[in-house]
Design a protein around this motif. Structure first.
Motif, PDB file in Angstrom:
ATOM      1  N   VAL A   1       0.399  39.000  -5.365  1.00 33.18           N
ATOM      2  CA  VAL A   1      -0.784  39.854  -5.307  1.00 33.18           C
ATOM      3  C   VAL A   1      -1.985  39.167  -5.961  1.00 33.18           C
ATOM      4  N   THR A   2      -1.811  38.652  -7.164  1.00 30.78           N
ATOM      5  CA  THR A   2      -2.942  38.057  -7.874  1.00 30.78           C
ATOM      6  C   THR A   2      -3.382  36.743  -7.238  1.00 30.78           C
ATOM      7  N   GLU A   3      -2.445  35.989  -6.676  1.00 30.42           N
ATOM      8  CA  GLU A   3      -2.839  34.759  -5.989  1.00 30.42           C
ATOM      9  C   GLU A   3      -3.590  35.057  -4.695  1.00 30.42           C
ATOM     10  N   GLN A   4      -3.259  36.169  -4.042  1.00 32.04           N
ATOM     11  CA  GLN A   4      -4.049  36.566  -2.873  1.00 32.04           C
ATOM     12  C   GLN A   4      -5.492  36.824  -3.283  1.00 32.04           C
ATOM     13  N   ARG A   5      -5.674  37.497  -4.413  1.00 35.40           N
ATOM     14  CA  ARG A   5      -7.021  37.749  -4.915  1.00 35.40           C
ATOM     15  C   ARG A   5      -7.737  36.426  -5.179  1.00 35.40           C
ATOM     16  N   ALA A   6      -7.027  35.501  -5.823  1.00 32.69           N
ATOM     17  CA  ALA A   6      -7.634  34.208  -6.140  1.00 32.69           C
ATOM     18  C   ALA A   6      -8.009  33.443  -4.874  1.00 32.69           C
ATOM     19  N   VAL A   7      -7.118  33.454  -3.891  1.00 34.52           N
ATOM     20  CA  VAL A   7      -7.398  32.762  -2.634  1.00 34.52           C
ATOM     21  C   VAL A   7      -8.611  33.375  -1.953  1.00 34.52           C
ATOM     22  N   ASP A   8      -8.681  34.701  -1.902  1.00 35.09           N
ATOM     23  CA  ASP A   8      -9.815  35.370  -1.269  1.00 35.09           C
ATOM     24  C   ASP A   8     -11.129  34.973  -1.943  1.00 35.09           C
ATOM     25  N   GLN A   9     -11.127  34.913  -3.267  1.00 33.66           N
ATOM     26  CA  GLN A   9     -12.337  34.532  -3.989  1.00 33.66           C
ATOM     27  C   GLN A   9     -12.713  33.081  -3.712  1.00 33.66           C
TER      28      GLN A   9
END
Length: 262
Positions: free
Chosen positions: A124-132
């Motif tokens: 979940v948190t890596e998805q956020r990082a990738v999106d950013q």
């Protein structure tokens, strides 16, 4: 015109806002590095083959922290204390996402269930990082000051997300599928709320530094809340799907260096 690009341009053009941004980012990445290092040390015997990959994940996060600190040094800036309301990693823990620091500070082996929780949280948190990083790479990948750093970090985040997908699918095949889906959904919904709160806090701080007008600050806050409303209803689904990545064994080798930064 208010856009993500114009807002971030304002932030990097001002030393104090840039200093705050880099300090928040460096703190979060360094904290992630510590967490992954502890998890790697406590991996249960049945999953010891995961330890080198978790170690590399942590090394990458440490590297990112050093990169943000190096960006500050190049301007002659020093880190500032991170306001607690902007501390994404600590707020995630307070909201029950991932493994607690209390657990990680003990010298007791983790369970397979703990590893599934860790990977679900990371997905979940890596998805956020990738999106950013997709946004930053699109708008600032060629920026003379931060472009190289953005590209390096973006490549690493892509690897981290691929690793989470591949390992969670492996655990799903081993019979943990229902637990994974339940944990992913819980993490995604809780993370969206934390991300909203942190985004509001960061924008409030940036607005104070940059002297944003009340209407501008209110418009940005409304935008952040609108994004949360979308994520709470349907957007969370992108955080919980699992597909076999094109990058297989993405963390199978040693951490890559960051020449000129770390």
């Amino acid at each position: 015109m208010l856009s993500a690009k114009s807002l971030f341009q304002e932030i990097i053009d001002n030393d104090e806002s840039f200093r705050l941004f880099c300090s928040i980012a460096a703190s979060g990445e360094t904290q992630g590095g510590w967490e992954n290092a502890r998890i790697a040390a406590l991996v249960p015997e049945a999953e010891r083959t995961l330890a080198p990959k978790i170690t590399r994940h942590g090394a990458d996060e440490d590297k990112h922290g050093r990169i943000f600190n190096a960006l500050m040094r190049k301007r002659g800036l020093t880190p500032v204390e991170v306001p607690p309301e902007t501390d994404y990693t600590m707020l995630l823990e307070k909201n029950g996402i991932g493994l607690t620091h209390d657990k990680l500070k003990r010298d007791e082996p983790l369970t397979v269930g703990d590893i599934v929780t860790y990977l679900s949280h990371s997905r979940v948190t890596e998805q956020r990082a990738v999106d950013q990083m997709v946004m930053l790479r699109k708008d600032f990948g060629d920026h003379p000051e931060i472009g190289k750093a953005v590209r390096m970090i973006s490549d690493d985040e892509d690897n981290h997300l691929a690793y989470c997908h591949e390992e969670l699918l492996r655990f799903a095949r081993a019979g943990h599928g229902r637990t994974i889906q339940r944990t992913l959904r819980e993490c995604a919904l809780a993370e969206a709320a934390v991300y909203r709160d942190v985004s509001l806090a960061v924008m409030a701080r940036m607005g104070g530094v940059l002297g944003w007008s009340r209407p501008k600050a209110a418009l940005l806050a409304a935008g952040i809340r609108a994004v949360y409303a979308y994520e709470r209803t349907v957007g969370w689904r992108r955080m919980v799907s699992l597909t076999m990545p094109e990058r297989r064994d993405a963390l199978g080798g040693p951490a890559t260096a960051a020449p000129g930064y770390a």
